[in-house]
Write a protein that holds these residues in place. Structure first.
Motif, PDB file in Angstrom:
ATOM      1  N   LEU A  30       0.830  -1.202   0.000  1.00 24.34           N
ATOM      2  CA  LEU A  30       0.000   0.000   0.000  1.00 24.34           C
ATOM      3  C   LEU A  30       0.866   1.255   0.000  1.00 24.34           C
ATOM      4  N   ALA A  31       1.898   1.278   0.811  1.00 28.09           N
ATOM      5  CA  ALA A  31       2.805   2.436   0.846  1.00 28.09           C
ATOM      6  C   ALA A  31       3.478   2.640  -0.510  1.00 28.09           C
ATOM      7  N   ALA A  32       3.888   1.555  -1.148  1.00 30.01           N
ATOM      8  CA  ALA A  32       4.509   1.650  -2.475  1.00 30.01           C
ATOM      9  C   ALA A  32       3.508   2.170  -3.504  1.00 30.01           C
ATOM     10  N   THR A  33       2.261   1.729  -3.413  1.00 30.37           N
ATOM     11  CA  THR A  33       1.214   2.190  -4.333  1.00 30.37           C
ATOM     12  C   THR A  33       0.977   3.681  -4.169  1.00 30.37           C
ATOM     13  N   ILE A  34       0.861   4.132  -2.929  1.00 30.80           N
ATOM     14  CA  ILE A  34       0.624   5.555  -2.672  1.00 30.80           C
ATOM     15  C   ILE A  34       1.799   6.389  -3.161  1.00 30.80           C
ATOM     16  N   ALA A  35       3.016   5.929  -2.911  1.00 30.91           N
ATOM     17  CA  ALA A  35       4.207   6.665  -3.365  1.00 30.91           C
ATOM     18  C   ALA A  35       4.243   6.740  -4.886  1.00 30.91           C
ATOM     19  N   ARG A  36       3.904   5.666  -5.544  1.00 34.18           N
ATOM     20  CA  ARG A  36       3.909   5.629  -7.003  1.00 34.18           C
ATOM     21  C   ARG A  36       2.853   6.567  -7.574  1.00 34.18           C
ATOM     22  N   GLU A  37       1.664   6.548  -6.999  1.00 34.22           N
ATOM     23  CA  GLU A  37       0.600   7.433  -7.471  1.00 34.22           C
ATOM     24  C   GLU A  37       0.968   8.897  -7.227  1.00 34.22           C
ATOM     25  N   TYR A  38       1.652   9.172  -6.123  1.00 33.91           N
ATOM     26  CA  TYR A  38       2.112  10.541  -5.856  1.00 33.91           C
ATOM     27  C   TYR A  38       3.120  10.974  -6.921  1.00 33.91           C
ATOM     28  N   ASP A  39       4.006  10.052  -7.317  1.00 36.47           N
ATOM     29  CA  ASP A  39       4.940  10.360  -8.410  1.00 36.47           C
ATOM     30  C   ASP A  39       4.176  10.742  -9.670  1.00 36.47           C
ATOM     31  N   HIS A  40       3.095  10.020  -9.955  1.00 42.24           N
ATOM     32  CA  HIS A  40       2.289  10.330 -11.136  1.00 42.24           C
ATOM     33  C   HIS A  40       1.627  11.704 -11.017  1.00 42.24           C
ATOM     34  N   VAL A  41       1.186  12.063  -9.836  1.00 40.32           N
ATOM     35  CA  VAL A  41       0.596  13.391  -9.622  1.00 40.32           C
ATOM     36  C   VAL A  41       1.634  14.467  -9.921  1.00 40.32           C
ATOM     37  N   LEU A  42       2.842  14.283  -9.419  1.00 39.34           N
ATOM     38  CA  LEU A  42       3.911  15.254  -9.675  1.00 39.34           C
ATOM     39  C   LEU A  42       4.237  15.340 -11.165  1.00 39.34           C
ATOM     40  N   GLN A  43       4.258  14.189 -11.839  1.00 39.27           N
ATOM     41  CA  GLN A  43       4.510  14.182 -13.280  1.00 39.27           C
ATOM     42  C   GLN A  43       3.425  14.958 -14.019  1.00 39.27           C
ATOM     43  N   GLN A  44       2.183  14.722 -13.639  1.00 37.44           N
ATOM     44  CA  GLN A  44       1.076  15.397 -14.302  1.00 37.44           C
ATOM     45  C   GLN A  44       1.111  16.898 -14.051  1.00 37.44           C
ATOM     46  N   ARG A  45       1.359  17.294 -12.816  1.00 35.06           N
ATOM     47  CA  ARG A  45       1.428  18.729 -12.495  1.00 35.06           C
ATOM     48  C   ARG A  45       2.519  19.423 -13.292  1.00 35.06           C
ATOM     49  N   ALA A  46       3.604  18.722 -13.558  1.00 35.02           N
ATOM     50  CA  ALA A  46       4.711  19.297 -14.316  1.00 35.02           C
ATOM     51  C   ALA A  46       4.441  19.266 -15.825  1.00 35.02           C
ATOM     52  N   GLY A  47       3.339  18.630 -16.227  1.00 34.49           N
ATOM     53  CA  GLY A  47       3.000  18.557 -17.639  1.00 34.49           C
ATOM     54  C   GLY A  47       3.791  17.520 -18.411  1.00 34.49           C
ATOM     55  N   GLU A  48       4.476  16.651 -17.685  1.00 35.41           N
ATOM     56  CA  GLU A  48       5.315  15.654 -18.349  1.00 35.41           C
ATOM     57  C   GLU A  48       4.503  14.702 -19.220  1.00 35.41           C
ATOM     58  N   HIS A  49       3.254  14.450 -18.852  1.00 39.02           N
ATOM     59  CA  HIS A  49       2.420  13.537 -19.634  1.00 39.02           C
ATOM     60  C   HIS A  49       2.092  14.104 -21.010  1.00 39.02           C
ATOM     61  N   LEU A  50       2.333  15.398 -21.215  1.00 39.65           N
ATOM     62  CA  LEU A  50       2.092  16.028 -22.508  1.00 39.65           C
ATOM     63  C   LEU A  50       3.318  15.965 -23.411  1.00 39.65           C
ATOM     64  N   ARG A  51       4.496  15.742 -22.807  1.00 36.27           N
ATOM     65  CA  ARG A  51       5.754  15.784 -23.557  1.00 36.27           C
ATOM     66  C   ARG A  51       6.427  14.428 -23.728  1.00 36.27           C
ATOM     67  N   ARG A  52       6.086  13.495 -22.874  1.00 34.01           N
ATOM     68  CA  ARG A  52       6.815  12.217 -22.871  1.00 34.01           C
ATOM     69  C   ARG A  52       5.845  11.052 -22.996  1.00 34.01           C
ATOM     70  N   PRO A  53       6.302   9.944 -23.543  1.00 33.06           N
ATOM     71  CA  PRO A  53       5.445   8.750 -23.645  1.00 33.06           C
ATOM     72  C   PRO A  53       5.024   8.267 -22.255  1.00 33.06           C
TER      73      PRO A  53
END
Length: 61
Positions: A30-53
């Motif tokens: 569960l801790a690993a899942t939450i940490a991973r999802e938080y990484d995705h939130v940070l990626q999205q906030r930075a707009g990385e999902h628009l620039r990278r596969p």
């Protein structure tokens, strides 16, 4: 990806995550899942999902 964690890469472009029952198997997973999802939130906030596969972002998280 952490063993036992079921999160789809396309969850990056939606406002929620898709986590299967294995994501809640125990406190460590569960801790690993939450940490991973938080990484995705940070990626999205930075707009990385628009620039990278999405696969690259998933591997990085």
């Amino acid at each position: 990806m952490a063993r036992g964690v079921e999160v789809s890469a396309d969850a990056l472009v939606r406002s929620h995550s898709d986590s299967g029952p294995a994501s809640f198997a125990d406190e460590e997973v569960l801790a690993a899942t939450i940490a991973r999802e938080y990484d995705h939130v940070l990626q999205q906030r930075a707009g990385e999902h628009l620039r990278r596969p999405l696969a690259a972002l998933e591997d990085e998280a």
